[in-house]
Design a protein around this motif. Structure first.
Motif, PDB file in Angstrom:
ATOM      1  N   GLY A 118       8.585  60.655   6.466  1.00 44.83           N
ATOM      2  CA  GLY A 118       9.580  59.586   6.494  1.00 44.83           C
ATOM      3  C   GLY A 118       9.095  58.437   7.370  1.00 44.83           C
ATOM      4  N   ALA A 119       9.714  57.269   7.156  1.00 39.73           N
ATOM      5  CA  ALA A 119       9.324  56.076   7.924  1.00 39.73           C
ATOM      6  C   ALA A 119       9.631  56.240   9.407  1.00 39.73           C
ATOM      7  CB  ALA A 119      10.048  54.855   7.367  1.00 39.73           C
ATOM      8  N   LYS A 120      10.659  57.021   9.713  1.00 36.44           N
ATOM      9  CA  LYS A 120      11.031  57.236  11.119  1.00 36.44           C
ATOM     10  C   LYS A 120       9.872  57.889  11.871  1.00 36.44           C
ATOM     11  CE  LYS A 120      15.471  58.361  11.949  1.00 36.44           C
ATOM     12  NZ  LYS A 120      16.666  59.233  12.047  1.00 36.44           N
ATOM     13  N   TRP A 144      17.912  48.429  14.393  1.00 37.17           N
ATOM     14  CA  TRP A 144      18.205  49.766  13.874  1.00 37.17           C
ATOM     15  C   TRP A 144      18.215  50.773  15.034  1.00 37.17           C
ATOM     16  CZ3 TRP A 144      14.413  53.849  12.107  1.00 37.17           C
ATOM     17  CH2 TRP A 144      15.100  54.936  11.548  1.00 37.17           C
ATOM     18  N   ASN A 194      18.038  46.228   8.682  1.00 40.53           N
ATOM     19  CA  ASN A 194      19.083  47.197   8.967  1.00 40.53           C
ATOM     20  C   ASN A 194      19.394  46.940  10.440  1.00 40.53           C
ATOM     21  OD1 ASN A 194      20.703  49.364   9.419  1.00 40.53           O
ATOM     22  ND2 ASN A 194      19.165  50.931   9.007  1.00 40.53           N
ATOM     23  N   ASP A 222       8.664  46.706  10.025  1.00 44.36           N
ATOM     24  CA  ASP A 222       9.344  47.746   9.250  1.00 44.36           C
ATOM     25  C   ASP A 222       9.825  47.109   7.938  1.00 44.36           C
ATOM     26  OD1 ASP A 222      11.049  49.640   8.180  1.00 44.36           O
ATOM     27  OD2 ASP A 222      11.957  50.183  10.099  1.00 44.36           O
ATOM     28  N   TYR A 225      12.884  48.104   3.387  1.00 43.74           N
ATOM     29  CA  TYR A 225      13.817  47.553   2.374  1.00 43.74           C
ATOM     30  C   TYR A 225      13.142  46.502   1.486  1.00 43.74           C
ATOM     31  CZ  TYR A 225      17.218  50.126   5.072  1.00 43.74           C
ATOM     32  OH  TYR A 225      17.896  51.154   5.694  1.00 43.74           O
ATOM     33  N   SER A 256      11.897  56.387   0.745  1.00 45.82           N
ATOM     34  CA  SER A 256      13.293  56.816   0.949  1.00 45.82           C
ATOM     35  C   SER A 256      14.309  55.904   0.265  1.00 45.82           C
ATOM     36  CB  SER A 256      13.616  56.866   2.439  1.00 45.82           C
ATOM     37  OG  SER A 256      12.831  57.834   3.074  1.00 45.82           O
ATOM     38  N   LYS A 257      14.207  54.598   0.515  1.00 44.20           N
ATOM     39  CA  LYS A 257      15.258  53.670   0.053  1.00 44.20           C
ATOM     40  C   LYS A 257      14.974  53.181  -1.364  1.00 44.20           C
ATOM     41  CE  LYS A 257      16.371  53.967   4.376  1.00 44.20           C
ATOM     42  NZ  LYS A 257      17.544  54.426   5.036  1.00 44.20           N
ATOM     43  N   ARG A 265      11.416  63.024   2.559  1.00 43.96           N
ATOM     44  CA  ARG A 265      10.725  62.721   3.808  1.00 43.96           C
ATOM     45  C   ARG A 265       9.285  62.256   3.595  1.00 43.96           C
ATOM     46  NH1 ARG A 265      13.637  60.788   5.681  1.00 43.96           N
ATOM     47  NH2 ARG A 265      12.781  60.842   7.776  1.00 43.96           N
TER      48      ARG A 265
HETATM   49  N1  PMP Z   1      13.522  52.003   9.192  1.00 49.00           N
HETATM   50  C1  PMP Z   1      14.729  51.526   8.859  1.00 49.00           C
HETATM   51  C2  PMP Z   1      15.027  50.096   9.096  1.00 49.00           C
HETATM   52  C3  PMP Z   1      15.701  52.365   8.299  1.00 49.00           C
HETATM   53  O1  PMP Z   1      16.892  51.871   7.968  1.00 49.00           O
HETATM   54  C4  PMP Z   1      15.410  53.721   8.117  1.00 49.00           C
HETATM   55  C5  PMP Z   1      16.526  54.582   7.583  1.00 49.00           C
HETATM   56  N2  PMP Z   1      16.292  55.732   7.125  1.00 49.00           N
HETATM   57  C6  PMP Z   1      14.127  54.166   8.470  1.00 49.00           C
HETATM   58  C7  PMP Z   1      13.215  53.292   9.020  1.00 49.00           C
HETATM   59  C8  PMP Z   1      13.717  55.589   8.323  1.00 49.00           C
HETATM   60  O2  PMP Z   1      13.479  55.938   6.998  1.00 49.00           O
HETATM   61  P1  PMP Z   1      13.095  57.422   6.580  1.00 49.00           P
HETATM   62  O3  PMP Z   1      14.332  58.025   6.044  1.00 49.00           O
HETATM   63  O4  PMP Z   1      12.030  57.260   5.541  1.00 49.00           O
HETATM   64  O5  PMP Z   1      12.612  58.116   7.789  1.00 49.00           O
END
Ligand code: PMP
Ligand code: GLU
Length: 414
Positions: A118-120, A144, A194, A222, A225, A256-257, A265
């Motif tokens: 995931g990006a997180k 965020w 976000n 980031d 989106y 993810s989005k 993930r």
């Molecule tokens: N960056 C931003 C701005 C987000 O809104 C999110 C929301 N999930 C993420 C990263 C993380 O994405 P992921 O679910 O792929 O970890």
């Protein structure tokens, strides 16, 4: 009613006199993600039988498209159920690189790319690899929820710079210059944003890039989106706005989005090769590879037909227009122009400092909790994004849910 559960068990009060503190200083002040906490609260109330209109979580309500799900099944049948290279499958890195070349003219190769959980997780990797103890990361607010916490976990110091609704919540070059100190290492950008949905034009990014080059900063951009853009807005990747930015930029993105794949993930970062190499080492020690099956599904997402993205975007666009119209109609509410993502960041300040029934509500947190309690509408308080006086509504939910939610908000306010 409190948002966060008290997780202390009776046992945690018991500590023999010789025992040292259980928690590291690094995590002592760490809060759970407010977005996930609010979503959990909404789910809890739903499970207890309440009717809840949940606008809390930013995750597409659509199922992952069929051809992507099928690719995952095929991967399992083919036996691709083992470890992959820790930093991700070469074929997925190729697919990501191809996307950036085709869409943005950026010449990244597999050596620049790390596939993450995931990006997180990509953000966690980046701060761990880039930031030394005490170095500052400039974060424009509203931000965020996870950014500042991830910076702190890496030993960095978040420097929050507030932006204004009048300027559509965008950081100006002047604000960036003023926020820089000897210790500034990095600027964090999120466009489309976000929680605000606002986005920077290429020209505005260029003005920020000039300061970045002048002050010798890194940029974490980031761009998760990227594909959720409305109207005449055009997405511009930060690394493209001035020559030489690729050497000091880390791009973050994922499936993810764009493809409704939050649970799979898979995210990624694109960085100068030396930085990517360290991220790969970090990942090989911390998590090993992201799920192999999800990686095959992500290849199908990037390489298959993009019609599913257009279809979901068309649906999000209708919901965005609906939210904009309802917010404009309801007395005392306003929000910035929503250029992208799927959030409405609603200014509720005119409705604070007054009574609801016999209860005085002063803060956005109390307002959101009262709205949930009384009307069953779940939104996330602006304070969690560094912007008191606001509430974030995610419109990644059905039109029916949105219609009902705004009816309830209107009732609540009157
Ligand atoms: N960056 C931003 C701005 C987000 O809104 C999110 C929301 N999930 C993420 C990263 C993380 O994405 P992921 O679910 O792929 O970890
Ligand atoms: N990014 C989404 C949100 O802001 C998902 C929740 C999270 O990852 O914190 O709602």
């Amino acid at each position: 009613m409190t948002l966060f559960k008290d997780v202390r068990s009776p046992l945690s009060y018991w500590r023999p006199y010789s025992m040292k503190s259980n928690l590291s200083r690094r995590v002592a002040a760490l809060q759970p993600s407010a977005t996930l906490a609010m979503a959990a609260k909404a789910k809890e109330l739903k499970a207890a039988g309440r009717v809840i209109y949940d606008l809390s979580l930013g995750e597409p309500d659509f199922n992952t498209p069929e051809h992507i799900r099928k690719a995952a099944l095929d991967a399992m049948d083919a036996g691709y159920t083992h470890y992959t290279v820790a930093s991700g499958l070469p074929a997925l890195k190729e697919a990501v690189a191809k996307h950036y070349t085709a869409k943005h003219g950026l010449n990244y190769t597999a050596a620049n790319i790390t596939i993450t959980n995931g990006a997180k997780h990509a953000l966690h990797n980046i701060f761990t690899v880039l930031i030394d103890e005490g170095e500052e990361v400039i974060i424009p607010a509203p931000y965020w929820v996870s950014y500042a916490e991830l910076v702190k976990l890496a030993g960095g110091v978040p420097v929050i710079v507030s932006t204004t609704q009048e300027n559509n919540f965008k950081l100006t070059a002047e604000q960036l210059r003023d926020a820089c100190s000897e210790k500034t290492k990095c600027l964090l950008l999120c466009s489309p944003s976000n929680p605000t949905g606002s986005m920077y034009s290429g020209e505005e990014l260029g003005q920020l890039a000039d300061v970045v080059l002048e002050k010798d900063l890194w940029v974490v951009s980031d761009e998760i989106y990227e594909n959720l853009i409305y109207g005449d807005n055009r997405f511009v990747s930060f690394a493209t706005v001035r020559p030489g930015l690729e050497e000091r930029t880390v791009l973050v993105n994922g499936v993810s989005k764009t493809y409704a794949m939050t649970g799979w993930r898979i995210g990624w970062s694109m960085a100068p090769a030396a930085v990517a190499k360290k991220m790969a080492s970090l990942q090989s020690q911390e998590t090993s590879n992201p799920c192999s099956i999800s990686q095959y599904a992500a290849i199908a997402a990037l390489e298959g037909s993009q019609q599913c993205v257009a279809d979901m975007l068309a649906e999000f666009a209708k919901r965005r227009d609906f939210c904009a119209q309802r917010i404009a109609e309801i007395d005392g509410l306003s929000c910035p122009v929503m250029g992208g993502a799927f959030y409405a960041f609603i200014n509720i300040s005119k409705h604070l400092g007054r009574k609801y029934g016999d209860k005085m509500i002063e803060t956005d947190t109390d307002w959101c909790l009262e709205l949930l309690e009384k009307k069953g509408v779940a939104m996330v308080m602006g304070s969690a994004f560094g912007a008191p006086g606001y509430a974030r509504a995610s419109y990644a939910t059905s039109m029916e849910n949105l219609e009902k939610a705004f009816e309830k908000i209107e009732e609540f306010l009157s």
